[in-house]
Structures are given as C-alpha cells and as structure tokens.
Enzyme design. Sequence first.
Site, PDB file in Angstrom:
ATOM      1  N   LYS A  39       0.607  -1.302   0.050  1.00  0.00           N
ATOM      2  CA  LYS A  39      -0.073  -0.120  -0.122  1.00  0.00           C
ATOM      3  C   LYS A  39       0.693   1.242  -0.019  1.00  0.00           C
ATOM      4  O   LYS A  39       0.682   2.434  -0.594  1.00  0.00           O
ATOM      5  CB  LYS A  39      -1.039   0.005   1.147  1.00  0.00           C
TER       6      LYS A  39
HETATM    7  C1  LIG Z   1      -4.332  -4.782   0.199  1.00  0.00           C
HETATM    8  C2  LIG Z   1      -3.654  -6.073  -0.027  1.00  0.00           C
HETATM    9  C3  LIG Z   1      -3.619  -7.007  -0.825  1.00  0.00           C
HETATM   10  C4  LIG Z   1      -4.943  -7.046  -1.691  1.00  0.00           C
HETATM   11  O1  LIG Z   1      -4.762  -5.903  -2.669  1.00  0.00           O
HETATM   12  P1  LIG Z   1      -6.126  -5.483  -3.577  1.00  0.00           P
HETATM   13  O2  LIG Z   1      -5.588  -4.330  -4.292  1.00  0.00           O
HETATM   14  O3  LIG Z   1      -7.059  -5.011  -2.536  1.00  0.00           O
HETATM   15  O4  LIG Z   1      -6.569  -6.488  -4.374  1.00  0.00           O
HETATM   16  C5  LIG Z   1      -2.730  -8.161  -0.752  1.00  0.00           C
HETATM   17  N1  LIG Z   1      -1.858  -8.199   0.067  1.00  0.00           N
HETATM   18  C6  LIG Z   1      -1.591  -7.451   0.897  1.00  0.00           C
HETATM   19  C7  LIG Z   1      -0.538  -7.555   1.770  1.00  0.00           C
HETATM   20  C8  LIG Z   1      -2.406  -6.091   1.096  1.00  0.00           C
HETATM   21  O5  LIG Z   1      -2.205  -5.198   1.920  1.00  0.00           O
END
Ligand SMILES: *Cc1c(COP(=O)(O)O)cnc(C)c1O
Length: 495
Positions: free
Chosen positions: A113
């Site tokens: 993120k």
């Molecule tokens: C948010 C997240 C995901 C999923 O990603 P999306 O964009 O919501 O599909 C997968 N792995 C981790 C560690 C995340 O923080």
Amino acid sequence: MKYISTRGGAPSGVSSAYAIKCGLAQDGGLFMPEKIPKINNEFLEKLSSLSYAERAAEILSLFLSDFERDELCEATCGAYSKEKFGDDPAPVIALSDGITMLELWHGPTCAFKDMALQIMPRLFTRSLKKCGEEREALILVATSGDTGKAALEGYRDTAGVSVKVFYPTDGVSQMQKLQMQTQEGKNLSVSGIKGNFDDAQNGVKAIFSDTDFAKRLDDGGVFLSSANSINWGRLVPQIVYYFSAYVDMFSCGRIKMGEKIDVTVPTGNFGNIFAGFLAKEMGLPIGRLVCASNKNDVLTEFLRCGRYNRNRPFHATISPSMDILISSNLERLIFLLFGQERCRELMEALRERGEYRLTGDELSMIQEHFIGYSTDEEDCALCIKDTFEKEKYLIDTHTSVALSAAKRYMHDYKASLEMLVISTATPYKFAADVLKSAFGISADSTSAPRVLEELSGVIMPQPIAALGEKTVIHKGVIGREDMAEKTLEFALRRG
Ligand SMILES: *Cc1c(COP(=O)(O)O)cnc(C)c1O
C-alpha cells in the site's frame, strides 16, 4: 486526459485533479480516464535506464495531464526517496522454475500500500489547490489492515487534511493493529469496529452517500474524500511497478524486449490486479493475469462462471488483507469491457440482491485476460514452508496465496511464459503465521518476529523492529452504528 464515472450519472470530462479530490463520483461510480494511453517498445527501453521515481513520473504524466511535469517529478522523487524505500522501491527477485517475485513492501509500513499511499498525499494536496478547494479534507478509510496504516503514515501532519481510519477489530493481524494503534500525528484518528471488513467498508460508503452528513461537514468547512483504491490517485501509481518489473526483468536477461509475461496478484479489493490490467491495456506485454484469492473465493467463482455472489460466508484467514467479499475495483473492469450502462445495471443488482451474472460472451471477454485461483489455509502454509526450504526465500501469507496459485496455473496450463508474482507484504508483518507455517513453531505476535529472524536468518525490517517501543495511542473500539457520529465528532473537533 479527462475522467468519467463508471456509471454515467455524474458530470463527465472532469480533470484528474478533480477525480483525485473527490475519490468517488457523485453517482456512486468510480472515476476512469476517458481513454487508455498506449505505449511502445521504445518507451519501455527508455524506462529501463531510469530510476523508479523517474519511471513513475513517465507513467503518471500519461494520465495526469493537468499536472506539470515538474510537479510530478517532485512528487515521485519525494515519495520514492531512499530514506523512505531504501535503494530500490520495487526490486525483482528471480526464483527457479521461471518465477520472478516483485517485492513491493520496502516502504515505511512494510506492505505494498505504501507504493501508492506515499505519493497519493502529494498528488492530493496539489489537486486541492488546482480545484481552488479551501475547505479541509477529511479522508475516511475502511481498512482490512494495511491501507489504514499506510494512509496514516502517508498523510500524517499533512496541512489541510485529516484522516479517520476504521478497521475490523478482530479482522486484522496483531501487528497490523499495533501499527495503527501506535500511529503518531496530530491530524489522525483510528477506531476499531465490531464487525468485519465489509461492515467497515459499508459503513464508510453509507457516510459518503449521506447528503445530510455532507451538509453538516460543509457547514464546518470540511469535505469528505477517500484513500481507498476506489480513488484514482491511489490506483494510478500502482500501474508503475508493473512497468518497472517488466523492464527490470528485461535488464537482467530474464526476458527479451517485447516478450510476454504472465502475472499473479494476491487479490482483495481488485485494485492491484486492475492496475496490472491497465498496464496490459497500455501495451505492456502481459499474457494472463492470475487473480489469486484466499478462502474468500468470490472472485474465483466469478472468473470461472460469471456469477458474482457476495451472499456467502465470510472467512477470517491468515491473509486478512484479502478477506473481502465486495471487490470494489471490479467495477472498473466491468466498465472498461462492457460500458457505462451495463456497469450501472450490474452494480445496481449487486446492491439490491447481492449478486449479478455475466452473459456467456461477457465472461469470455474477461477470461481472455484473467483466470481465478483460490488457495486454502493449508496450501498457503505449505507454500511458505516449501518456498523457504527450496529457495531459502521467506514469503508472507498473502504472497503465498499468490505463489501457490501461480504454480497451479503454470502446471494446469503447461504455461511457458515467465511468471511474475506480486509480493505484497514482508513476512514480518504476519510473523506468527509465517513462523508457524515455515517452522511449525507457535509464538505470540510480540515474540514471533524475533524467533522468525533467528530461525530464518532473514533480517527484520526496521519499522517492525521499532514497533515494540511505541506507545498505544488509539485504543477505541466502536459499534458500526456509531461510525457516522464518531466521524463527525472528529471532523469538527476544532470548530
Ligand atoms: C491490500 C492487500 C492485498 C490486496 O490488494 P487489492 O488491491 O485490495 O486487491 C494483498 N496483500 C496485501 C498484503 C495487502 O495489503
């Protein structure tokens, strides 16, 4: 480049700054660019000699045409600095059997993120200026764990912006919870919710669509926006690392220029994988996008039989950031492939009945690009263990869901393309489950990281190591029904 709503009921032809400022379109749809810019091999060759920040500025400039080139460079260089991300924000790691990992967790909160949420505040504050917005922005976040922390860290002490985060109190890992509860910053507030992620997300959506609420905020000189991946400003920076990985795979001789690769993405809200699809639409040589889900397999079923059905049990898993039943960004794919009218129809059905179905032709169009695999808890644990034993490479629970899916896909389809697997978090963020999976040892979340480091020899990231010394600031847990009131209280706290 102008932006429109996926549902066609909002003013069209708005600027990217406006789309980023608002987050959600007025008709409840998501913002999308009117067309997708195209690139060629020369563009890729040029990218390969650039730094990550420079690559990001190149890609962003194709979409954010109302930003000056200098503004974008300043934003990308500030966001992807050595201080924040180390030497390489998005390194590729070659494993055996034609698999390459893309590590996206070298930022301040140790999950992918950060790739978007370190730059998004920079784009956001510039967007407010460009729109002549003088009110204070209140960013509301529903998080399954990682977005919350990354948004808090990205926006901390940003002038003219405050952030309120809601997380499911029993639906995130201990480490994720501690990261959020210890967050410092004057403009931030965090609450646990009695409920799951979808409850938190629905609560936030309800606040967004409440006009009376908006009026009360407005009277206090505040307006709402979002940092979830429904915001275009969050999605567009995610396109960059697909390009970056491709040209790095080329530079290290893993592929020839123009050669196709397959990509596997651990998926929850469908934001990350949709960014990969946009990269493909722009002309990046991608074959299949493997959509990896955990036991919450609503997307697997959808991609296999065309039925999206959220009326199913919710499973709390060891990959909590993917425990989601409504994948918001799927709406963008539906819009792109089938148009505004069909998108509105299907989203209405989802809201009213909790499900919708594609026609056979529509499903084929989606299957040209995507295939769904779901990984259960046992296979997830096994893949962590196998990968550490065979490759001396330690992965987290989310990445494992993806790697396991990638291997099954390659086996099932005798796939010959090089496979890029997106690694979304450091194993230390989910240390207790990784320790248990890799070494069969149980430890509580406080001691797990240290034990894992001893046994694996993989160095713990500094932000995780420093967490023990921090003070818990945000302790509150509230009911779903109190989300709006708490938000208002926080938003208007000074006035
Ligand atoms: C948010 C997240 C995901 C999923 O990603 P999306 O964009 O919501 O599909 C997968 N792995 C981790 C560690 C995340 O923080």
